[in-house]
Design a protein around this motif. Structure first.
Motif, short mmCIF file in Angstrom:
data_model
loop_
_atom_site.label_atom_id
_atom_site.label_comp_id
_atom_site.label_asym_id
_atom_site.label_seq_id
_atom_site.Cartn_x
_atom_site.Cartn_y
_atom_site.Cartn_z
N PRO A 128 -3.77 -11.66 -16.28
CA PRO A 128 -4.11 -11.87 -14.87
C PRO A 128 -3.18 -11.09 -13.94
CG PRO A 128 -2.95 -13.77 -15.74
CD PRO A 128 -3.25 -12.88 -16.91
N ASN A 129 -3.78 -10.38 -13.01
CA ASN A 129 -3.04 -9.62 -12.00
C ASN A 129 -2.07 -8.60 -12.59
OD1 ASN A 129 -4.20 -10.47 -9.61
ND2 ASN A 129 -2.24 -11.00 -8.67
N HIS A 130 -2.36 -8.13 -13.80
CA HIS A 130 -1.55 -7.08 -14.39
C HIS A 130 -2.07 -5.74 -13.89
CE1 HIS A 130 0.34 -4.40 -17.28
NE2 HIS A 130 1.14 -5.40 -17.63
N GLU A 131 -1.19 -4.95 -13.32
CA GLU A 131 -1.60 -3.72 -12.65
C GLU A 131 -2.38 -2.78 -13.55
OE1 GLU A 131 0.44 -0.46 -9.62
OE2 GLU A 131 1.69 -1.70 -10.91
N ASP A 132 -2.06 -2.77 -14.84
CA ASP A 132 -2.72 -1.83 -15.76
C ASP A 132 -3.80 -2.48 -16.62
OD1 ASP A 132 -0.98 0.30 -14.96
OD2 ASP A 132 0.58 -0.57 -16.24
N ASP A 133 -3.66 -3.77 -16.93
CA ASP A 133 -4.49 -4.38 -17.95
C ASP A 133 -5.52 -5.39 -17.46
OD1 ASP A 133 -3.05 -2.93 -19.83
OD2 ASP A 133 -1.55 -4.51 -20.09
N ASP A 134 -5.49 -5.75 -16.19
CA ASP A 134 -6.48 -6.68 -15.66
C ASP A 134 -7.69 -5.90 -15.15
OD1 ASP A 134 -8.01 -8.59 -14.40
OD2 ASP A 134 -6.38 -9.44 -13.21
N PRO A 135 -8.85 -6.02 -15.81
CA PRO A 135 -10.02 -5.25 -15.36
C PRO A 135 -10.50 -5.63 -13.97
CG PRO A 135 -10.65 -6.88 -17.01
CD PRO A 135 -9.15 -6.86 -16.99
N PHE A 144 -4.82 -2.67 -5.06
CA PHE A 144 -4.15 -3.97 -4.99
C PHE A 144 -2.63 -3.86 -5.14
CE2 PHE A 144 -8.48 -4.72 -6.48
CZ PHE A 144 -8.92 -5.59 -5.49
N SER A 145 -2.13 -2.65 -5.34
CA SER A 145 -0.69 -2.41 -5.41
C SER A 145 -0.42 -1.06 -4.77
CB SER A 145 -0.19 -2.43 -6.85
OG SER A 145 -0.67 -1.29 -7.55
N HIS A 146 0.83 -0.82 -4.40
CA HIS A 146 1.19 0.46 -3.81
C HIS A 146 1.01 1.59 -4.83
CE1 HIS A 146 2.50 -1.16 -0.01
NE2 HIS A 146 3.28 -2.05 -0.63
N GLY A 147 1.22 1.26 -6.11
CA GLY A 147 1.01 2.26 -7.16
C GLY A 147 -0.44 2.69 -7.23
N GLN A 148 -1.36 1.72 -7.18
CA GLN A 148 -2.78 2.05 -7.18
C GLN A 148 -3.16 2.84 -5.93
OE1 GLN A 148 -5.03 -1.60 -7.58
NE2 GLN A 148 -5.06 -1.45 -9.83
N ALA A 149 -2.61 2.45 -4.78
CA ALA A 149 -2.94 3.14 -3.53
C ALA A 149 -2.50 4.60 -3.57
CB ALA A 149 -2.27 2.42 -2.36
N ALA A 150 -1.34 4.87 -4.13
CA ALA A 150 -0.82 6.23 -4.17
C ALA A 150 -1.68 7.15 -5.03
CB ALA A 150 0.62 6.22 -4.69
N GLU A 151 -2.41 6.57 -5.98
CA GLU A 151 -3.23 7.38 -6.90
C GLU A 151 -4.62 7.69 -6.33
OE1 GLU A 151 -3.36 5.11 -10.45
OE2 GLU A 151 -1.27 5.51 -11.00
N LYS A 152 -5.00 7.05 -5.22
CA LYS A 152 -6.33 7.26 -4.67
C LYS A 152 -6.46 8.65 -4.05
CE LYS A 152 -7.67 3.01 -5.52
NZ LYS A 152 -8.71 2.70 -6.52
N ARG A 331 -4.42 -9.94 4.42
CA ARG A 331 -3.08 -9.47 4.76
C ARG A 331 -2.50 -8.60 3.65
NH1 ARG A 331 -2.29 -14.61 7.27
NH2 ARG A 331 -1.46 -15.46 5.32
N HIS A 332 -2.72 -9.02 2.41
CA HIS A 332 -2.22 -8.24 1.28
C HIS A 332 -2.89 -6.87 1.23
CE1 HIS A 332 -0.78 -7.25 -2.72
NE2 HIS A 332 -2.04 -7.02 -3.09
N HIS A 334 -4.27 -5.24 3.63
CA HIS A 334 -3.85 -4.45 4.79
C HIS A 334 -2.46 -3.86 4.56
CE1 HIS A 334 -4.44 -3.08 8.85
NE2 HIS A 334 -3.30 -3.63 9.26
N SER A 335 -1.57 -4.64 3.96
CA SER A 335 -0.21 -4.14 3.72
C SER A 335 -0.20 -3.03 2.66
CB SER A 335 0.70 -5.29 3.27
OG SER A 335 0.34 -5.76 1.98
N ILE A 336 -1.08 -3.12 1.67
CA ILE A 336 -1.14 -2.09 0.64
C ILE A 336 -1.67 -0.79 1.23
CG2 ILE A 336 -2.27 -1.42 -1.52
CD1 ILE A 336 -0.03 -3.48 -1.85
N GLY A 337 -2.59 -0.89 2.19
CA GLY A 337 -3.13 0.31 2.81
C GLY A 337 -2.23 0.92 3.86
#
Length: 348
Positions: A128-135, A144-152, A331-332, A334-337
């Motif tokens: 659950p809520n694992h950045e790499d393993d939660d589908p 949902f994380s800054h790491g994911q956002a940077a890859e977009k 809020r979450h 919005h903060s990630i974006g």
């Protein structure tokens, strides 16, 4: 009780016997026992509502009032999907076969591949809520994380910038996304009982489209499908989103025991029996993740036991109201974006 920004390091380490004691208490109270009468009532109510919806559709004929039927059926389809969810967790019967039968039937009724969804959902429960393993975090248009956002990149980067504003509109597409993913899984033979799943999906699609386009004018039919599928998607999204979005994220190499991994990443939603019904019991997300096979009707009885257990071992227990839960999610997002929006301003 706690905020969604709780750090995963706040709970002191305690022996695994704590959770074993909770499990014994849950079992002693019979909370893992199946509730056949309760589910028989749910089956009956859902069957009646589904029948009323389609009978009303047939009697009303070609009319714009059918959009009300579409909205009604969106609610019914969500309730059917909740039963499929429970069957996937073996909450209804002890035997796997009986649960699978219920799951396949309900998947066919709403146009989803039961086996595909169970596989996906089980991976979510394991991570659950694992950045790499939660589908459930692998959504191209959201981050949902800054790491994911940077890859977009491209259009996905644009949607991630403004995802808090786009979140609910994007949920209109959730139903369509589930249908397409189910069809793809069956065509790629990624599921067991491929022939059965293909037959059920084909029967649903052909029957649904035939009924809609035979009874309604082309424009009415398109509007009916848009309202029905869009509202169904929003309903499902609003049922699942508060459960984990905005809660602590786990990353590669981060190791937590079962109770901490499940509790720290989950959020409960208060609201009593009305919310219990509306969200299909998913508002008791912490209890559900700790005891996935617990029948839905027993989750509210387990809630005080779990909350007391978490308090005793110093484990943060997140619980909030329905509207507050959506506010936390937005809020979450919005903060990630925010970094993407800041970078766009600098680039100008």
């Amino acid at each position: 009780m706690t905020s969604s920004g709780t750090s995963t390091s706040t709970a002191p380490s305690r022996p695994g016997s704590d959770f074993a004691e909770l499990t014994r208490s849950v079992k002693q109270r019979g909370l893992l026992n199946r509730r056949p009468g309760n589910y028989a009532l749910k089956f009956t109510v859902n069957a009646v509502l589904l029948g009323l919806g389609w009978v009303g559709f047939a009697l009303l004929g070609s009319s714009w009032w059918q959009l009300l039927i579409a909205a009604f059926l969106a609610i019914v389809f969500a309730q059917l999907a909740f039963i499929g969810h429970d069957a996937g967790h073996k909450q209804i019967f002890r035997g796997s076969r009986a649960n699978r039968v219920v799951g396949y039937v309900h998947g066919g009724l709403v146009g989803l591949s039961f086996a595909w969804w169970v596989g996906k959902h089980n991976r979510h429960h394991a991570n659950p809520n694992h950045e790499d393993d939660d589908p459930d975090l692998d959504i191209p248009l959201l981050a949902f994380s800054h790491g994911q956002a940077a890859e977009k990149r491209g259009f996905q980067r644009w949607t991630a910038k403004y995802q808090a504003f786009l979140f609910f509109p994007l949920l209109l597409l959730e139903g369509l996304s589930l249908h397409l993913s189910s069809i793809q899984a069956v065509l790629r033979r990624e599921v067991k009982a491929t022939r059965l799943e293909a037959t059920l999906l084909t029967a649903h699609i052909v029957g649904y489209l035939t009924a809609v386009f035979v009874v309604l004018s082309p424009l009415q039919a398109i509007a009916f499908i848009a309202i029905h599928q869009g509202l169904w998607g929003i309903y499902l999204g609003m049922s699942f989103a508060p459960n984990h979005k905005g809660m602590p994220m786990l990353t590669a190499g981060e190791k937590l025991d079962h109770p901490r991994k499940q509790v720290l990443t989950s959020r409960n939603v208060r609201g009593g029996r009305v919310v219990d019904f509306a969200l299909g019991g998913l508002n008791y997300q912490i209890e559900h993740h700790l005891f996935p096979s617990m029948p839905r009707a027993n989750l509210r009885h387990a809630q005080p036991l779990v909350e007391q257990y978490c308090s005793r071992i110093g484990l943060p227990y997140s619980q909030t109201g329905a509207f507050a839960s959506y506010a936390e999610v937005l809020r979450h997002l919005h903060s990630i974006g925010a970094p993407l929006r800041a970078a766009a301003r600098v680039a100008k």
